[in-house]
Design a protein around this motif. Structure first.
Motif, PDB file in Angstrom:
ATOM      1  N   ASP A 190     -36.255  53.379  37.276  1.00 56.82           N
ATOM      2  CA  ASP A 190     -36.689  52.517  38.387  1.00 56.82           C
ATOM      3  C   ASP A 190     -35.490  51.933  39.143  1.00 56.82           C
ATOM      4  OD1 ASP A 190     -39.335  53.024  37.832  1.00 56.82           O
ATOM      5  OD2 ASP A 190     -39.630  51.207  36.633  1.00 56.82           O
ATOM      6  N   LYS A 191     -34.331  51.881  38.485  1.00 56.08           N
ATOM      7  CA  LYS A 191     -33.109  51.436  39.168  1.00 56.08           C
ATOM      8  C   LYS A 191     -32.507  52.559  40.029  1.00 56.08           C
ATOM      9  CE  LYS A 191     -30.056  48.676  37.202  1.00 56.08           C
ATOM     10  NZ  LYS A 191     -30.240  47.421  37.968  1.00 56.08           N
ATOM     11  N   GLY A 192     -33.025  53.773  39.865  1.00 55.85           N
ATOM     12  CA  GLY A 192     -32.571  54.857  40.733  1.00 55.85           C
ATOM     13  C   GLY A 192     -31.856  56.005  40.053  1.00 55.85           C
ATOM     14  N   VAL A 193     -31.767  55.976  38.727  1.00 57.62           N
ATOM     15  CA  VAL A 193     -31.134  57.084  38.000  1.00 57.62           C
ATOM     16  C   VAL A 193     -31.921  58.378  38.261  1.00 57.62           C
ATOM     17  CG1 VAL A 193     -30.744  57.982  35.677  1.00 57.62           C
ATOM     18  CG2 VAL A 193     -30.087  55.668  36.216  1.00 57.62           C
ATOM     19  N   ASP A 194     -31.200  59.507  38.339  1.00 62.23           N
ATOM     20  CA  ASP A 194     -31.823  60.791  38.670  1.00 62.23           C
ATOM     21  C   ASP A 194     -32.055  61.683  37.466  1.00 62.23           C
ATOM     22  OD1 ASP A 194     -31.669  60.513  41.696  1.00 62.23           O
ATOM     23  OD2 ASP A 194     -29.558  60.262  41.158  1.00 62.23           O
ATOM     24  N   GLY A 195     -31.680  61.219  36.271  1.00 62.06           N
ATOM     25  CA  GLY A 195     -31.916  62.050  35.101  1.00 62.06           C
ATOM     26  C   GLY A 195     -31.185  61.535  33.885  1.00 62.06           C
ATOM     27  N   PHE A 196     -31.416  62.219  32.759  1.00 62.72           N
ATOM     28  CA  PHE A 196     -30.774  61.865  31.497  1.00 62.72           C
ATOM     29  C   PHE A 196     -30.244  63.115  30.806  1.00 62.72           C
ATOM     30  CE2 PHE A 196     -33.999  58.360  31.668  1.00 62.72           C
ATOM     31  CZ  PHE A 196     -33.110  57.297  31.742  1.00 62.72           C
ATOM     32  N   ARG A 197     -29.026  62.996  30.303  1.00 61.54           N
ATOM     33  CA  ARG A 197     -28.539  63.928  29.280  1.00 61.54           C
ATOM     34  C   ARG A 197     -28.822  63.217  27.962  1.00 61.54           C
ATOM     35  NH1 ARG A 197     -24.682  63.293  24.891  1.00 61.54           N
ATOM     36  NH2 ARG A 197     -23.902  65.359  24.364  1.00 61.54           N
ATOM     37  N   ILE A 198     -29.618  63.835  27.102  1.00 63.90           N
ATOM     38  CA  ILE A 198     -30.136  63.123  25.937  1.00 63.90           C
ATOM     39  C   ILE A 198     -29.396  63.604  24.683  1.00 63.90           C
ATOM     40  CG2 ILE A 198     -32.197  62.329  24.768  1.00 63.90           C
ATOM     41  CD1 ILE A 198     -33.850  63.227  27.132  1.00 63.90           C
ATOM     42  N   ASN A 199     -28.651  62.695  24.105  1.00 60.83           N
ATOM     43  CA  ASN A 199     -27.760  62.973  22.986  1.00 60.83           C
ATOM     44  C   ASN A 199     -28.543  63.397  21.742  1.00 60.83           C
ATOM     45  OD1 ASN A 199     -26.002  61.376  20.567  1.00 60.83           O
ATOM     46  ND2 ASN A 199     -24.806  62.545  22.014  1.00 60.83           N
ATOM     47  N   VAL A 200     -28.100  64.447  21.078  1.00 62.94           N
ATOM     48  CA  VAL A 200     -28.657  64.968  19.804  1.00 62.94           C
ATOM     49  C   VAL A 200     -30.168  64.705  19.655  1.00 62.94           C
ATOM     50  CG1 VAL A 200     -26.463  65.002  18.580  1.00 62.94           C
ATOM     51  CG2 VAL A 200     -27.814  62.925  18.483  1.00 62.94           C
ATOM     52  N   ILE A 201     -30.915  65.060  20.669  1.00 60.71           N
ATOM     53  CA  ILE A 201     -32.328  64.696  20.693  1.00 60.71           C
ATOM     54  C   ILE A 201     -33.151  65.491  19.668  1.00 60.71           C
ATOM     55  CG2 ILE A 201     -32.926  66.322  22.539  1.00 60.71           C
ATOM     56  CD1 ILE A 201     -34.317  62.716  21.985  1.00 60.71           C
ATOM     57  N   ASN A 202     -32.660  66.641  19.238  1.00 62.95           N
ATOM     58  CA  ASN A 202     -33.444  67.406  18.263  1.00 62.95           C
ATOM     59  C   ASN A 202     -33.231  66.936  16.831  1.00 62.95           C
ATOM     60  OD1 ASN A 202     -30.792  68.493  18.179  1.00 62.95           O
ATOM     61  ND2 ASN A 202     -31.548  70.422  17.347  1.00 62.95           N
ATOM     62  N   LEU A 203     -32.568  65.778  16.665  1.00 61.97           N
ATOM     63  CA  LEU A 203     -32.406  65.207  15.324  1.00 61.97           C
ATOM     64  C   LEU A 203     -33.390  64.065  15.062  1.00 61.97           C
ATOM     65  CD1 LEU A 203     -28.492  64.895  15.054  1.00 61.97           C
ATOM     66  CD2 LEU A 203     -29.925  66.923  14.778  1.00 61.97           C
TER      67      LEU A 203
END
Length: 559
Positions: A190-203
Motif C-alpha cells: 500500500d506504500k507503493g512497493v512493486d514486488g517482493f523477493r522472498i528469502n528462503v520461502i520454501n523452508l
C-alpha cells in the motif's frame, strides 16, 4: 504464453551496505542509492531489488529483522525510503523489496515475548521443543554450521534456527502469525512497493514431528525435512489469495533444493503462488560431495545439462529467473569466466549467454562493470558470519588445513560479492569518504564506473545494449529455447524461436579459438548479427565454419 511486465523486465540487485555511502560512516545507505538513480536509469534496468533495509541488529547483514515496518538507522529513515521509491517511479523503474519471513531476529518484539514463558501468547510464533535425552530435539544442522537448535535456560526448551542462532524460525503452522505477515506485506504494498523477493520461502513448512535424519550422526544436514515441506504450497496459495493476487506486483522466491518439478508448482503459469523462483542447481556445479566449501572445477557439459533442464522443464509451465551471481555468491566473471586477461570479453560473453535465455535476468551490482572476486590477506578482514562459522568448525575445531580452507573462501565466500561498489579511482573507490565496513577490492583503480561510462566499448554499455534489445524483441523474452552443439567442449550454443523468427546464440567458454559448425537444419542463408562482444553492427554474414575467438559471444537473427 501470457505477456507480463515482470517477464519483460531486467532486475538490478542492490546490496545497500555496499552500494554507496552518503554520510561518511563507511556504510552504504538510502541517500547513497538515491544519488545513483540516474546511473541505473542509464543502464536501462526496469526493477530494483533492494536487499533488506529493515530495522536489524545485523547479525546476518539485515536478514535478521527486528522490525518489519522500520528502516535501519544505518541506512536512513522512512522518509529517505519514500524518496527513493518516488525517485525510482519518476524514472520509470519499479522497486522490489526483500521479504524475510522464514525467520526473524531474536530481537524482534514477537520473539522477546515468545521466550518469556511457555504459555506466552507469542510462544507459538516460533518453533520451541523440549530436548531429548539431554540433547537437542533433533540432529539438524544450520546453514551456517553447527546445531540448528539453541537452548533457552529460562524456559528449559530449545528453539529452531536454520540460520544464525539470532535468527529463530517462525512457526508457519500458526494462522495468527501468518495473518500478521500478510498484513505487513499489504502495508508495504500500500506504500507503493512493486514486488517482493522472498528469502528462503520454501523452508517455511517443516516435516511433521521434526524427525532426526537417520544414521545416528550427532549433527546432520536435515534438508529433506525442511525444504519444500508438506504444507509449503498451501501456505503460498493462501499468501497469494490474501495478498499477492490483489496487487499488480512481482514475486520471486528463493528456493534452495527446489527441482524443476517443484518450480513448476511454485511459479506456475496459472499464477496461484509466485511468479518465479531462484534455483541453485547451477550454483552447486563447483561443489564437491562435501558441499559448498568442498570446491571442485565445474564443467561446461554440466552447465549445459542444468541450464537446459530448467529451460525445457519449465517451458509453458512456469517462468525462470536468470542469474549467475548475487549477494550470496561469488562474482560471476571470476567463477564462470576469466577475470584476468579476458575479463572484459568473458564478462560480456556471460551476460549474452544469460540474457538471451527465457526468463527474467538479474544483474547484481558491479556485474555491469565486471567486478571480480577478492583475496584478502587474513581471515580477520572477512566480515561474513558464514565464513567465520565455517572456518571455526573446519579449522579451529576440526583441524583442517588453513591454506585449503582459505582457498575455498577466495573462490566461494559471500564477501566476494559484498566488497563496496567501485565508482571511481579515488580512495575507497568513491564508495565512502570514511572507512568502509568491508575493504574495497584493490583493483578499483582499473575497474570502476567512471572508467566504464567514459568507454563506449565497456561492459556497462554492453549490458545497456542487451537491455535495449530485450525491450525491442519479443523473441528474447518469449521465444522457446533449444540447445544445439550439445557435445562441443568449448561452445555453449542454443536457439530461440518465436513463430517464424529464430535467433542463434553462440558462446565460447574458453580462452582458445573455437570452430562453430551449426546443425544442417538451421537455415542461415541470410543472417544478421544482433549483438556480439567482439564485433559491432548487423552486417549479413555466412555462418558456415564460424571461428569464435576466446570468450566470444555472437547472437544472430536468422531470416
Amino acid at each position: 504464453m501470457e505477456k507480463k511486465w515482470w517477464k519483460e523486465s531486467v532486475v538490478y540487485q542492490i546490496y545497500p551496505r555496499s552500494f554507496k555511502d552518503s554520510n561518511g560512516d563507511g556504510i552504504g545507505d538510502l541517500q547513497g542509492i538515491i544519488s545513483k538513480l540516474d546511473y541505473l536509469k542509464e543502464l536501462g534496468v526496469g526493477v530494483i531489488w533492494l536487499s533488506p533495509v529493515y530495522e536489524s541488529p545485523n547479525d546476518d547483514n539485515g536478514y535478521d529483522i527486528s522490525d518489519y515496518k522500520a528502516i535501519m538507522d544505518e541506512f536512513g529513515t522512512m522518509e529517505d525510503w519514500e524518496e527513493l521509491l518516488e525517485g525510482l517511479h519518476k524514472r520509470g523503474m519499479k522497486l522490489m523489496m526483500d521479504l524475510v519471513v522464514n525467520h526473524s531476529s531474536d530481537e524482534h518484539a514477537w520473539f522477546i515475548e515468545s521466550r518469556k514463558s511457555k504459555d506466552n501468547p507469542y510462544r507459538d510464533y516460533y518453533i520451541w521443543r523440549p530436548g531429548k535425552d539431554g540433547n537437542e530435539p533433533n540432529n539438524w544442522t544450520s546453514f551456517f554450521s553447527g546445531s540448528a537448535w539453541q537452548y533457552h535456560e529460562e524456559t528449559d526448551e530449545y528453539f529452531l534456527h536454520l540460520f544464525s542462532k539470532k535468527q529463530p524460525d517462525l512457526n508457519w503452522e500458526n494462522p495468527v502469525l501468518r495473518n500478521e505477515i500478510y498484513d505487513m506485506m499489504k502495508w508495504w504494498l500500500d506504500k507503493g512497493v512493486d514486488g517482493f523477493r522472498i528469502n528462503v520461502i520454501n523452508l517455511i513448512s517443516k516435516e511433521d514431528g521434526l524427525p532426526s535424519t537417520p544414521g545416528g550422526k550427532k549433527y546432520d544436514w536435515g534438508g529433506d525435512y525442511f525444504m519444500n515441506g508438506p504444507r509449503v504450497h498451501e501456505y503460498l496459495q493462501e499468501m497469494n489469495r490474501e495478498v499477492l493476487s490483489k496487487y499488480d506486483m512481482m514475486t520471486v522466491g528463493e528456493c534452495p533444493g527446489a527441482s524443476p518439478e517443484d518450480a513448476a508448482r511454485y511459479a506456475n503459469e496459472e499464477g496461484t503462488e509466485l511468479n518465479m523462483i531462484f534455483t541453485f542447481e547451477h550454483m552447486d556445479l563447483d561443489s564437491g560431495p562435501g558441499g559448498k566449501w568442498d570446491v571442485k572445477d565445474w564443467t561446461l557439459a554440466d552447465l549445459k545439462d542444468v541450464m537446459t533442464k530448467w529451460q525445457k522443464d519449465l517451458e509453458g509451465r512456469g517462468w525462470n529467473s536468470l542469474y549467475l551471481n548475487n549477494h550470496d555468491q561469488p562474482r560471476m566473471v571470476s567463477r564462470f569466466g576469466n577475470d584476468q586477461e579476458y575479463r572484459v570479453e568473458s564478462a560480456k560473453m556471460l551476460a549474452t549467454f544469460l540474457h538471451m535465455m527465457q526468463g527474467t535476468p538479474y544483474i547484481y551490482q558491479g556485474e555491469e562493470l565486471g567486478m571480480t572476486n577478492v583475496k584478502f590477506d587474513s581471515l580477520e578482514e572477512y566480515n561474513d558470519i558464514e565464513i567465520h562459522n565455517m572456518y571455526r568448525e573446519k579449522v579451529t575445531e576440526g583441524g583442517e588445513d588453513h591454506a585449503k580452507i582459505m582457498e575455498a573462501i577466495y573462490r566461494k565466500g559471500r564477501d566476494n560479492a559484498r566488497t563496496p561498489m567501485q565508482w571511481d579511482d579515488s580512495e575507497h573507490a568513491g564508495f565512502t569518504i570514511g572507512t568502509p565496513w568491508l575493504k574495497v577490492n584493490p583493483n578499483y583503480k582499473e575497474i570502476n564506473a567512471e572508467n566504464a561510462l567514459k568507454d563506449p566499448s565497456s561492459i556497462f554499455y554492453y549490458y545497456k545494449e542487451l537491455n535495449r534489445l530485450r525491450k525491442e524483441h519479443d523473441i528474447i523474452v518469449y521465444g522457446t529455447y533449444d540447445l544445439i552443439l550439445e557435445d562441443n567442449p568449448q561452445i555453449y550454443a542454443y536457439t530461440r524461436s518465436l513463430g517464424e523468427e529464430k535467433l542463434v546464440i553462440m558462446c565460447n567458454f574458453t580462452k582458445e579459438n573455437a570452430t562453430c559448425t551449426l546443425p544442417e537444419d538451421i537455415q542461415y542463408e541470410s543472417a544478421s548479427l544482433l549483438i556480439g562482444n567482439y564485433v559491432e553492427g548487423t552486417a549479413e554474414e555466412r555462418l558456415e565454419g564460424l571461428q569464435l575467438r576466446p570468450y566470444e559471444a555472437r547472437v544472430y537473427r536468422l531470416n
